[in-house]
Motif scaffolding. Structure first.
Motif, PDB file in Angstrom:
ATOM      1  N   GLU A 179       0.811  -1.213   0.000  1.00 47.55           N
ATOM      2  CA  GLU A 179       0.000   0.000   0.000  1.00 47.55           C
ATOM      3  C   GLU A 179       0.845   1.263   0.000  1.00 47.55           C
ATOM      4  OE1 GLU A 179      -3.275   0.346  -0.490  1.00 47.55           O
ATOM      5  OE2 GLU A 179      -3.165  -1.818  -0.862  1.00 47.55           O
ATOM      6  N   SER A 180       2.149   1.117   0.128  1.00 49.07           N
ATOM      7  CA  SER A 180       3.022   2.296   0.063  1.00 49.07           C
ATOM      8  C   SER A 180       4.431   1.829  -0.269  1.00 49.07           C
ATOM      9  CB  SER A 180       3.050   3.020   1.422  1.00 49.07           C
ATOM     10  OG  SER A 180       3.774   2.240   2.341  1.00 49.07           O
ATOM     11  N   ARG A 181       5.311   2.784  -0.502  1.00 43.60           N
ATOM     12  CA  ARG A 181       6.678   2.406  -0.835  1.00 43.60           C
ATOM     13  C   ARG A 181       7.343   1.647   0.318  1.00 43.60           C
ATOM     14  NH1 ARG A 181      11.937   5.932  -2.655  1.00 43.60           N
ATOM     15  NH2 ARG A 181      12.944   4.183  -3.673  1.00 43.60           N
ATOM     16  N   LYS A 182       6.950   2.006   1.555  1.00 45.78           N
ATOM     17  CA  LYS A 182       7.536   1.325   2.713  1.00 45.78           C
ATOM     18  C   LYS A 182       7.203  -0.163   2.697  1.00 45.78           C
ATOM     19  CE  LYS A 182       7.950   5.123   5.948  1.00 45.78           C
ATOM     20  NZ  LYS A 182       6.977   6.028   6.576  1.00 45.78           N
ATOM     21  N   ASP A 183       5.960  -0.495   2.317  1.00 42.41           N
ATOM     22  CA  ASP A 183       5.575  -1.910   2.204  1.00 42.41           C
ATOM     23  C   ASP A 183       6.515  -2.631   1.268  1.00 42.41           C
ATOM     24  OD1 ASP A 183       3.547  -1.243   3.813  1.00 42.41           O
ATOM     25  OD2 ASP A 183       1.927  -1.495   2.320  1.00 42.41           O
ATOM     26  N   CYS A 184       6.776  -1.974   0.104  1.00 40.37           N
ATOM     27  CA  CYS A 184       7.658  -2.571  -0.883  1.00 40.37           C
ATOM     28  C   CYS A 184       9.035  -2.823  -0.305  1.00 40.37           C
ATOM     29  CB  CYS A 184       7.826  -1.655  -2.094  1.00 40.37           C
ATOM     30  SG  CYS A 184       6.423  -1.677  -3.197  1.00 40.37           S
ATOM     31  N   GLN A 185       9.580  -1.776   0.314  1.00 43.95           N
ATOM     32  CA  GLN A 185      10.949  -1.883   0.822  1.00 43.95           C
ATOM     33  C   GLN A 185      11.052  -2.948   1.902  1.00 43.95           C
ATOM     34  OE1 GLN A 185      11.335   2.280   1.667  1.00 43.95           O
ATOM     35  NE2 GLN A 185      12.814   2.585   0.008  1.00 43.95           N
ATOM     36  N   ALA A 186       9.970  -3.102   2.656  1.00 44.77           N
ATOM     37  CA  ALA A 186       9.972  -4.138   3.686  1.00 44.77           C
ATOM     38  C   ALA A 186      10.062  -5.528   3.059  1.00 44.77           C
ATOM     39  CB  ALA A 186       8.702  -4.028   4.531  1.00 44.77           C
ATOM     40  N   GLN A 187       9.426  -5.705   1.886  1.00 42.33           N
ATOM     41  CA  GLN A 187       9.424  -7.026   1.253  1.00 42.33           C
ATOM     42  C   GLN A 187      10.738  -7.348   0.563  1.00 42.33           C
ATOM     43  OE1 GLN A 187       6.052  -7.755  -1.378  1.00 42.33           O
ATOM     44  NE2 GLN A 187       4.937  -6.189  -0.226  1.00 42.33           N
ATOM     45  N   SER A 188      11.259  -6.420  -0.252  1.00 45.88           N
ATOM     46  CA  SER A 188      12.410  -6.747  -1.102  1.00 45.88           C
ATOM     47  C   SER A 188      13.091  -5.470  -1.572  1.00 45.88           C
ATOM     48  CB  SER A 188      11.929  -7.552  -2.304  1.00 45.88           C
ATOM     49  OG  SER A 188      11.020  -6.741  -3.014  1.00 45.88           O
ATOM     50  N   PRO A 189      14.362  -5.619  -2.063  1.00 45.38           N
ATOM     51  CA  PRO A 189      15.107  -4.429  -2.467  1.00 45.38           C
ATOM     52  C   PRO A 189      14.855  -3.983  -3.909  1.00 45.38           C
ATOM     53  CG  PRO A 189      16.519  -6.360  -2.558  1.00 45.38           C
ATOM     54  CD  PRO A 189      15.175  -6.832  -2.119  1.00 45.38           C
TER      55      PRO A 189
END
Lengths: 374, 256
Positions: free
Chosen positions: A73-83
């Motif tokens: 739901e946000s860029r932080k979600d993405c960064q939490a999952q993978s680089p």
């Protein structure tokens, strides 16, 4: 060599059969040897190219697919999952990219228009489509059908054109520009070759003006200046103005492309047609233009593709094409810093459309080749 | 002019009348005082050195070239700027060109039916039947579905003749029909032309094929420097030329 020479001598004069060429001219290994390692330079370039591919492709694939995040739901979600890439952003804004601000409840209308566009294009692109004559009638009616579906009225809920955006807007401008610039360009090219001085001068003046002015300038004229020239109180839709400008712009270039094709047609073709007593328009339609347009296909498609990509310039006068949507989306604090993903996504969309046009043009050139130049 | 036109229609046996016709290319005087009357069913061969104006003269007859002075009357219609007259004459006058000028984007059959369908409004099926019969007459019916680019020069020229005949013309003009052909193919084209001459077609042929002139022509015309120098029936023309320039020309082309 000795074998061949010996073989040649065995035949009496006039009895020599056609033989296969000497040497193995087929086989993958031979192909590799000839094409990739044919000379020292060739070998060095092959190794260099292989190394470049090795350095660039795997990391790109890693970033775009293996390490990418597809949900969130946000860029932080993405960064939490993978680089890697954050495709969740595109996923999240996908509908915006496709429809712009077209009302959600009415989106079946552009969808239907898109399906009908395919139906309308079929008989134009392929001549062995069943019921082609009937479909072509539909093709002629399509602009009105599509206009009605998209804008509404007559029983459909009206949608204002400033709600159009994204790929919908790209397609509306691109398809309109492409379909009207070709006939207009042909007429301009014929006008430029006309024996009537007034017609010729007007055509030349128009073509040279269009080619001498940047498209952006014309778009600014469309958005700002035109209202000064029109009688006060006229509400002339901005999108319609853009469509007209883009079409006129492309038709100026188209005219020169078609003129190039016309000049390649030998005088004898005109004379053969004239000597039958066929009139000017029939001669053009049946004899000259089919040949001239065929020669011009590469140039015509070039103009189409550049028109299609130039639709992104409308961002400058505030229309929200895919780049405009992307820019607006990037302004969202939740998704900041993802411009790479946005631009790659938009680039892929344009590449697929343009590559498709290019391949179709090649198919058409092959199909229309009647072996006259062999 | 209207009177002249009526007059011409009444005198039935002449189909082309060229009266004191001049033509210039810019300052260059290409055709000088051309007078020529062609009777119905007459077969005329026009010869002369290159640049003598022979092609230009026959191209004036269907207005592919415009003349500036004098009169040209074809089948009772005078050639003027009137486009209707021009197209009416062109419908009745077939032309075969040195370089065939077939339409490369159309099949052989379509080349032959284009004129009948779009100019004469013949129904497509009928036009195709007529075309096939003419293609049979020029002996290439089996090539009907091919494109011109797939045929040899001789075959292309025969298609071009068939294409002209499909318009059912009253006059056929031939502008050096065998000059662009390999020697082996000249005969097949000449055979078709000889056969056509046998049917009573009015023919004007610009050619260097003197054998053809001797066997087929009713009259041979020699042109030089934009003028008609001499004309006669072939036996007298070749046997007893009057003008020195004709003698020189004949001695040059018949020397080998």
């Amino acid at each position: 060599m000795d074998d061949t020479a010996a073989a040649t001598q065995k035949y009496p004069p006039g009895k020599h059969p056609s033989l296969p060429p000497p040497g193995l001219s087929t086989g993958p290994l031979l192909w590799i040897k000839e094409n990739l390692f044919g000379s020292v330079t060739n070998a060095v370039l092959t190794v260099l190219a292989a190394w470049l591919l090795w350095v660039t492709i795997p990391p790109l694939l890693q970033w775009a697919f293996l390490d990418a995040a597809f949900t969130g739901e946000s860029r932080k979600d993405c960064q939490a999952q993978s680089p890697g890439a954050c495709w969740a952003f595109i996923q999240n804004r996908f509908e915006l990219f496709v429809y712009g601000f077209y009302p959600v409840t009415e989106r079946w209308r552009p969808n239907l228009a898109a399906v009908l566009l395919v139906v309308a294009l079929l008989p134009v692109l392929w001549d062995n489509v069943p019921q082609r004559a009937k479909l072509l009638i539909f093709t002629c009616a399509y602009p009105f059908v599509a206009g009605w579906l998209l804008i509404g009225g007559l029983g459909l809920k009206p949608v204002t054109t400033d709600q159009f955006g994204g790929f919908l807007l790209t397609l509306v401008i691109g398809v309109t520009g492409i379909s009207f610039s070709l006939p207009l360009g042909v007429l301009l090219a014929l006008g430029r070759q006309s024996k009537m001085p007034v017609l010729r001068t007007l055509s030349i003046a128009f073509i040279e003006f269009i080619r001498g002015v940047p498209l952006i300038t014309l778009l600014f004229v469309a958005s700002a200046m035109l209202s000064y020239f029109l009688p006060p109180g006229t509400d002339f839709n901005l999108l319609v103005r853009v469509l007209i400008m883009v079409t006129l712009f492309a038709s100026g270039y188209m005219a020169e492309v078609v003129r190039g094709g016309l000049q390649a047609i030998p005088k004898g073709q005109y004379e053969a047609a004239q000597s039958m007593g066929i009139g000017y328009w029939k001669m053009m339609r049946l004899v000259v233009l089919p040949q001239a347009l065929k020669i011009s296909i590469p140039g015509i498609v070039n103009t189409f593709i550049s028109l299609y990509k130039d639709t992104t310039l409308v961002i400058i006068i505030g229309l929200l094409d895919p780049l405009g949507i992307g820019k607006a989306s990037l302004a969202d604090a939740k998704w900041q810093g993802l411009s790479t993903e946005v631009y790659i996504f938009v680039a892929v969309f344009f590449f697929i459309s343009c590559f498709g046009m290019s391949r179709y043009a090649l198919y058409l050139e092959r199909k229309l080749d009647t072996g006259y130049r062999r | 002019m209207g009177d002249t036109a009526k007059l011409m229609r009444s005198s039935n046996d002449s189909i082309i009348q060229i009266i004191e016709m001049h033509k210039w290319y810019g300052q260059f005087h290409v055709l000088k005082n051309i007078n020529l009357t062609v009777k119905r069913k007459e077969r005329i061969v026009v010869c002369g050195p290159s640049g003598s104006g022979k092609s230009t003269m026959i191209r004036c007859i269907n207005r592919l070239e415009e003349h500036q002075q004098g009169q040209i009357i074809v089948d009772g219609i005078e050639l003027t700027d009137d486009l209707k007259n021009i197209d009416a004459i062109r419908r009745e006058v077939g032309m075969v060109f040195q370089h065939f000028n077939l339409f490369p984007h159309l099949t052989v059959l379509e080349n032959c039916t284009l004129g009948p369908i779009w100019v004469r409004q013949t129904p497509k099926r009928e036009a195709e039947e007529i075309a096939m019969s003419y293609l049979a007459r020029v002996k290439i019916p089996e090539q009907a579905r091919k494109f011109p680019g797939q045929l040899s020069g001789g075959q292309q020229q025969r298609v071009a003749i068939a294409r002209s005949l499909c318009m059912n013309p009253k006059i056929m003009l031939f502008d050096e029909p065998t000059s662009a052909l390999d020697p082996e193919m000249i005969k097949e084209v000449l055979d078709v032309m000889i056969e056509l001459a046998g049917t009573g077609m009015t023919m004007l042929v610009v050619t260097h094929e003197m054998g053809f002139a001797k066997t087929v022509a009713d009259r041979v015309i020699f042109m030089d420097g934009g003028e008609i120098i001499e004309q006669n029936e072939p036996h007298a023309f070749f046997g007893n030329p009057q003008n020195d320039r004709t003698k020189l020309f004949l001695s040059q082309i018949l020397a080998h």
